[in-house]
Design an enzyme around this catalytic site. Structure first.
Site, PDB file in Angstrom:
ATOM      1  N   ALA A 290     -54.547  35.451  10.138  1.00 27.03           N
ATOM      2  CA  ALA A 290     -55.694  35.012  10.933  1.00 27.03           C
ATOM      3  C   ALA A 290     -55.901  35.926  12.132  1.00 27.03           C
ATOM      4  O   ALA A 290     -55.004  36.089  12.955  1.00 27.03           O
ATOM      5  CB  ALA A 290     -55.493  33.571  11.404  1.00 27.03           C
ATOM      6  N   GLU A 291     -57.089  36.516  12.214  1.00 21.07           N
ATOM      7  CA  GLU A 291     -57.465  37.326  13.374  1.00 21.07           C
ATOM      8  C   GLU A 291     -58.574  36.567  14.074  1.00 21.07           C
ATOM      9  O   GLU A 291     -59.691  36.484  13.572  1.00 21.07           O
ATOM     10  CB  GLU A 291     -57.912  38.718  12.933  1.00 21.07           C
ATOM     11  CG  GLU A 291     -57.970  39.735  14.068  1.00 21.07           C
ATOM     12  CD  GLU A 291     -59.352  39.845  14.677  1.00 21.07           C
ATOM     13  OE1 GLU A 291     -59.559  39.261  15.771  1.00 21.07           O
ATOM     14  OE2 GLU A 291     -60.209  40.502  14.089  1.00 21.07           O
ATOM     15  N   CYS A 292     -58.228  35.985  15.216  1.00 21.82           N
ATOM     16  CA  CYS A 292     -59.148  35.074  15.901  1.00 21.82           C
ATOM     17  C   CYS A 292     -59.704  35.728  17.170  1.00 21.82           C
ATOM     18  O   CYS A 292     -59.753  36.945  17.278  1.00 21.82           O
ATOM     19  CB  CYS A 292     -58.433  33.760  16.202  1.00 21.82           C
ATOM     20  SG  CYS A 292     -57.669  33.006  14.733  1.00 21.82           S
TER      21      CYS A 292
END
Length: 495
Positions: A238-240
């Site tokens: 996950a790249e938030c």
């Protein structure tokens, strides 16, 4: 595509003009299931090609993408509204990452021998990284090619098939990418695209045939995607979001630092997860730095130097953050609340903003920046690290040792020194964050391993007399010899 979705479509729209760019199908769970099943068949063939076979095809895909660079950049510009120069730069960066992944996968993932140690002297040990199968990629709208390519290229190079769900705001870029890939790999559906809204992405995350999800988007959406993945124990990278800080030392090149701050904050309308949102400047150079930033920000024009606010709801967030900062005692030296005039937002530079305000604590995702005076670098570092996000950061300093110490101490996945966002352009560097900025990595060797499973193998080459340790026939003398060996190797204390 299932018959249930053939008559259901949605439009992608240029956020600057409101013109319809394209019309695409709303793929439902049945259509997603069909795509994942066919991708599973393609994954077996793709993995069987080996590193050399995949490398040749991926480099051919790179050439096709490069030959269509102008066409791809034009579509990015139409679906996002960003200037063609920015769209071109995005495409070039995607091409360089595709090239690196294709060329380096064998070295990073291929089988290699590893030391066995003295106790395992009779063993041969190997480690390699094998494909997962089908990887699902859920991409963002702000960089609709570069960001998902950081997952797609590395997953493909690692031997996986990919089902890509682009943002509903930029579906055409994903569709075109799959079309260009098919020119290089027509044999199987190794890269497929499913289009639709949030339901399509949820179906992809929940599909039992997906072996890993690569997601880019907000922290709140990442949590929902993780919940969908949990049913099948599907892992996720996950790249938030981010709330990246820039620290300016007293011996920094102030003109360069100000230029980097303004570009890092304003480019792409501030819609960059690793964009600069906060600046902490040492007291001695604060006034001069602020003048430099102010002059540069006043020269930047929305609609010319950067495009519109892509998501209409984001304009409300930007307006709220600026208003909250001013209500709590902050000052606007450039722009203000009225700078938000959908679909555009003009540059905003804020000073004297309290650290507890939303403009400092929450991701704004607009062309705004807060500039704060600090007494020491320790104070700058403490405030930089005081938010829940930890994606990227920047340090400007004339002292190499000090800048490296600051860069390492920032609680982020990446830090740039005397440049801004430069780590994203280095394919060998991993990209990702900590805290509410997500987990896992794309890009670089870590990005390749993210989409593979480690396979460890040990093979006995010969038996060692008197050392049959993993047998019910083991004798006390065998264990005694083992203890003596371990004591000799590990029993001496270091002074």
């Amino acid at each position: 595509m299932s018959t249930a979705t053939e008559h259901r479509t949605f439009d992608s729209v240029n956020p600057a003009s409101g013109a319809v760019v394209g019309t695409h199908p709303l793929h439902d769970a049945e259509a997603v299931r069909a795509a994942v099943e066919s991708a599973g068949e393609a994954a077996v063939w793709w993995a069987g090609l080996g590193f050399d076979g995949r490398r040749r095809r991926l480099l051919d895909f790179k050439a096709v993408l490069t030959q269509n660079l102008t066409r791809v950049a034009a579509l990015i510009g139409e679906e996002t509204g960003k200037p063609i120069g920015d769209a071109t730069l995005e495409t070039v960066l995607a091409i360089t990452h595709l090239d690196w992944a294709a060329r380096n996968a064998p070295k990073v993932l291929g089988r290699r021998r590893v030391p066995t140690g003295l106790i395992g002297i009779n063993l041969a040990a190997t480690l390699e990284y094998l494909p997962l199968g089908v990887v699902g990629v859920i991409g963002p709208w702000n960089y609709p090619l570069f960001t998902p390519m950081g997952s797609i290229a590395y997953a493909l190079a690692a031997g996986n098939a990919v089902v890509f769900k682009p943002s509903e705001l930029t579906p055409g870029v994903g569709v075109l990418l799959a079309e260009l890939f098919a020119e290089s790999v027509p044999e199987r559906k190794v890269l497929q695209v499913v289009t639709g809204l949030g339901e399509t992405g949820a179906a992809l995350a929940a599909d039992p045939g997906i072996r890993k999800i690569a997601f880019t988007g907000s922290t709140a959406t990442a949590k929902r995607v993780m919940a969908a993945c949990a049913a099948n124990l599907t892992p996720i990278v996950a790249e938030c979001g981010g709330k990246d800080a820039l620290i300016v030392d007293e011996d920094a090149d102030l003109a360069a630092a100000a230029d980097a701050a303004v570009w890092g904050a304003m480019s792409n309308s501030g819609q960059t997860c690793v964009g600069v949102e906060r600046v902490y400047v040492l007291d001695r150079v604060y006034d001069e730095f602020l003048r430099e930033v102010t002059d540069r920000a006043l020269a930047v024009r929305s609609g010319e130097d950067y495009g519109p606010i892509t998501m209409p709801a984001q304009a409300d967030v930007i307006r709220r953050h600026v208003g909250d900062a001013l209500a709590k005692g902050g000052k606007a030296v450039v722009g203000g609340v009225d700078s938000v005039r959908p679909p555009y937002a003009d540059p905003v530079v804020l000073t004297d903003v309290p650290e507890e305000s939303s403009a400092v604590r929450e991701e704004t995702f607009g062309p705004t920046i807060t500039v704060s005076r600090v007494a020491t670098l320790e104070e700058a570092l403490r405030k930089s690290n005081a938010v829940a996000y930890g994606l990227g950061g920047t340090v400007f300093s004339g002292n190499v040792r000090r800048s490296m110490e600051l860069a390492r101490a920032m609680l982020t996945g990446m830090t740039a020194i005397n440049s801004v966002i430069s780590f994203a352009g280095v394919p060998a560097l991993p990209f990702g964050g900590v805290g509410e900025s997500g987990f896992g990595r794309i890009h670089g060797a870590d990005g390749l391993r993210e989409f593979a499973r480690p396979k460890a193998i040990s093979r006995q080459r010969f038996a060692i007399p008197g050392m049959n340790l993993t047998s019910f026939g083991r004798k006390p003398a065998d264990l005694e010899r083992l203890v003596k060996m371990v004591t000799f190797l590990h029993g001496r204390r270091k002074s």
